[in-house]
Design a protein around this motif. Structure first.
Motif, PDB file in Angstrom:
ATOM      1  N   VAL A  76       0.396  -1.411   0.313  1.00  0.00           N
ATOM      2  CA  VAL A  76      -0.144   0.353   0.710  1.00  0.00           C
ATOM      3  C   VAL A  76       0.750   1.140  -0.004  1.00  0.00           C
ATOM      4  CG1 VAL A  76      -1.797  -0.661   1.531  1.00  0.00           C
ATOM      5  CG2 VAL A  76       0.161  -0.144   2.345  1.00  0.00           C
ATOM      6  N   PRO A  77      -0.028   2.555  -0.003  1.00  0.00           N
ATOM      7  CA  PRO A  77       0.829   3.399   0.062  1.00  0.00           C
ATOM      8  C   PRO A  77       1.622   4.269   1.533  1.00  0.00           C
ATOM      9  CG  PRO A  77      -0.905   3.935  -1.032  1.00  0.00           C
ATOM     10  CD  PRO A  77      -1.095   3.108  -0.998  1.00  0.00           C
ATOM     11  N   LYS A  78       2.046   4.151   1.370  1.00  0.00           N
ATOM     12  CA  LYS A  78       2.593   4.820   2.809  1.00  0.00           C
ATOM     13  C   LYS A  78       2.920   6.171   3.226  1.00  0.00           C
ATOM     14  CE  LYS A  78       5.721   3.101   6.910  1.00  0.00           C
ATOM     15  NZ  LYS A  78       6.313   2.130   7.408  1.00  0.00           N
ATOM     16  N   VAL A  79       2.907   7.427   3.759  1.00  0.00           N
ATOM     17  CA  VAL A  79       3.651   8.543   4.174  1.00  0.00           C
ATOM     18  C   VAL A  79       4.442   8.632   4.875  1.00  0.00           C
ATOM     19  CG1 VAL A  79       2.351  10.456   4.308  1.00  0.00           C
ATOM     20  CG2 VAL A  79       1.359   9.291   2.705  1.00  0.00           C
ATOM     21  N   THR A  80       5.396   9.267   4.588  1.00  0.00           N
ATOM     22  CA  THR A  80       6.419   9.409   5.835  1.00  0.00           C
ATOM     23  C   THR A  80       7.128  11.026   5.676  1.00  0.00           C
ATOM     24  OG1 THR A  80       7.551   7.393   5.677  1.00  0.00           O
ATOM     25  CG2 THR A  80       8.601   9.109   6.691  1.00  0.00           C
ATOM     26  N   PHE A  81       6.646  11.641   7.072  1.00  0.00           N
ATOM     27  CA  PHE A  81       6.615  13.238   7.397  1.00  0.00           C
ATOM     28  C   PHE A  81       7.878  13.376   7.514  1.00  0.00           C
ATOM     29  CE2 PHE A  81       2.124  11.237   7.931  1.00  0.00           C
ATOM     30  CZ  PHE A  81       1.150  12.921   7.277  1.00  0.00           C
TER      31      PHE A  81
ATOM     32  N   ARG B 138       9.223  31.318   4.546  1.00  0.00           N
ATOM     33  CA  ARG B 138       7.697  30.948   4.373  1.00  0.00           C
ATOM     34  C   ARG B 138       7.575  29.511   5.172  1.00  0.00           C
ATOM     35  NH1 ARG B 138       8.390  28.829  -1.862  1.00  0.00           N
ATOM     36  NH2 ARG B 138      10.396  29.145  -1.389  1.00  0.00           N
ATOM     37  N   TYR B 139       6.926  29.362   5.576  1.00  0.00           N
ATOM     38  CA  TYR B 139       6.766  27.798   6.592  1.00  0.00           C
ATOM     39  C   TYR B 139       6.730  26.496   5.422  1.00  0.00           C
ATOM     40  CZ  TYR B 139       7.077  30.331  10.295  1.00  0.00           C
ATOM     41  OH  TYR B 139       7.126  32.142  11.221  1.00  0.00           O
ATOM     42  N   ARG B 140       7.227  25.626   5.509  1.00  0.00           N
ATOM     43  CA  ARG B 140       6.552  24.667   4.627  1.00  0.00           C
ATOM     44  C   ARG B 140       5.929  23.268   5.498  1.00  0.00           C
ATOM     45  NH1 ARG B 140       9.969  23.915  -0.261  1.00  0.00           N
ATOM     46  NH2 ARG B 140      10.823  22.880   1.252  1.00  0.00           N
ATOM     47  N   ILE B 141       5.843  22.114   5.362  1.00  0.00           N
ATOM     48  CA  ILE B 141       5.885  20.964   5.745  1.00  0.00           C
ATOM     49  C   ILE B 141       6.215  20.046   4.285  1.00  0.00           C
ATOM     50  CG2 ILE B 141       3.627  21.085   6.735  1.00  0.00           C
ATOM     51  CD1 ILE B 141       1.766  19.479   4.670  1.00  0.00           C
ATOM     52  N   GLY B 142       6.609  19.134   5.475  1.00  0.00           N
ATOM     53  CA  GLY B 142       7.035  17.788   4.677  1.00  0.00           C
ATOM     54  C   GLY B 142       6.710  16.233   4.457  1.00  0.00           C
ATOM     55  N   PHE B 143       6.336  15.726   3.238  1.00  0.00           N
ATOM     56  CA  PHE B 143       6.422  14.705   3.255  1.00  0.00           C
ATOM     57  C   PHE B 143       6.674  13.327   1.864  1.00  0.00           C
ATOM     58  CE2 PHE B 143       2.662  16.228   1.465  1.00  0.00           C
ATOM     59  CZ  PHE B 143       1.896  15.628   0.139  1.00  0.00           C
ATOM     60  N   LYS B 144       6.368  12.381   1.793  1.00  0.00           N
ATOM     61  CA  LYS B 144       7.159  11.468   0.894  1.00  0.00           C
ATOM     62  C   LYS B 144       6.676   9.840   1.098  1.00  0.00           C
ATOM     63  CE  LYS B 144      10.845   8.278  -0.372  1.00  0.00           C
ATOM     64  NZ  LYS B 144      12.319   7.458  -0.300  1.00  0.00           N
ATOM     65  N   ASN B 145       6.036   9.367  -0.221  1.00  0.00           N
ATOM     66  CA  ASN B 145       5.416   8.490  -0.506  1.00  0.00           C
ATOM     67  C   ASN B 145       5.908   7.879  -0.221  1.00  0.00           C
ATOM     68  OD1 ASN B 145       3.789   6.122  -0.841  1.00  0.00           O
ATOM     69  ND2 ASN B 145       3.064   7.386  -2.529  1.00  0.00           N
TER      70      ASN B 145
END
Length: 176
Positions: A30-35, A50-57
């Motif tokens: 399945v897809p899985k998200v890592t923050f 500017r502020y940013r969020i980061g994630f990866k599948n």
């Protein structure tokens, strides 16, 4: 009689095989998200930030119709109900993505210029100012559909505090 024995043996094997296939399709493949472990603060040459969020599948399949929510979680924000927890969504520059392929990294900008009405008294505040509110934390929630099975998945980040804001860009090492 032999048919009955075959049915009695084959039925449990079929059920077990079906359950195993279901489990693999909905939990393993399945897809899985890592923050990212922090919120990024990027400053440009004019000292604007500017502020940013980061994630990866980091899963093995793509996600489609992806919705990203960034919210402040503040216990006791409403002074008339001090035991309640308020969930206040902040805008992202791109809160919906059509597709997030496997092994794809994203960094999305948090919009702190257009705050919700519940934060009207904090107009012009930075994300750091908002996280200085007593009991304030931030989190990211991602909803997306597995491209192949069509099942909807939800992923939630850790709760970020003011100490989790760093003046650096996201790097590959944060998603290993």
């Amino acid at each position: 009689m032999e048919n009955l024995v075959g049915i009695l043996i084959g039925l449990p094997i079929g059920i077990i095989a079906s359950l195993l296939a279901w489990w693999l399709l909905t939990h393993a493949i399945v897809p899985k998200v890592t923050f990212a472990p922090f919120l990024s603060k990027i400053t440009d040459s004019k000292n604007n930030f500017r502020y940013r969020i980061g994630f990866k599948n980091s899963g093995v399949r793509a996600m489609i119709d992806v919705q990203i929510i960034f919210e402040l979680v503040i216990k006791g924000f409403d002074k008339t109900l001090p035991t309640n927890t308020s969930y206040i969504q902040l805008n992202l520059k791109k809160p919906k993505l059509y597709k997030v392929s496997k092994n794809t990294r994203w960094a999305l900008t948090i919009d702190t210029k257009e705050l919700p009405k519940s934060l009207a008294e904090y107009k012009g505040a930075s994300l750091e100012d908002l996280l200085r509110i007593e009991n304030a934390k931030a989190r990211v929630i991602i909803f997306g559909y597995d491209k192949y099975s069509g099942t909807r998945k939800m992923f939630e980040s850790q709760k970020y505090i003011i100490a989790d804001i760093k003046d650096e860009k996201f790097d590959k090492k944060y998603y290993e």
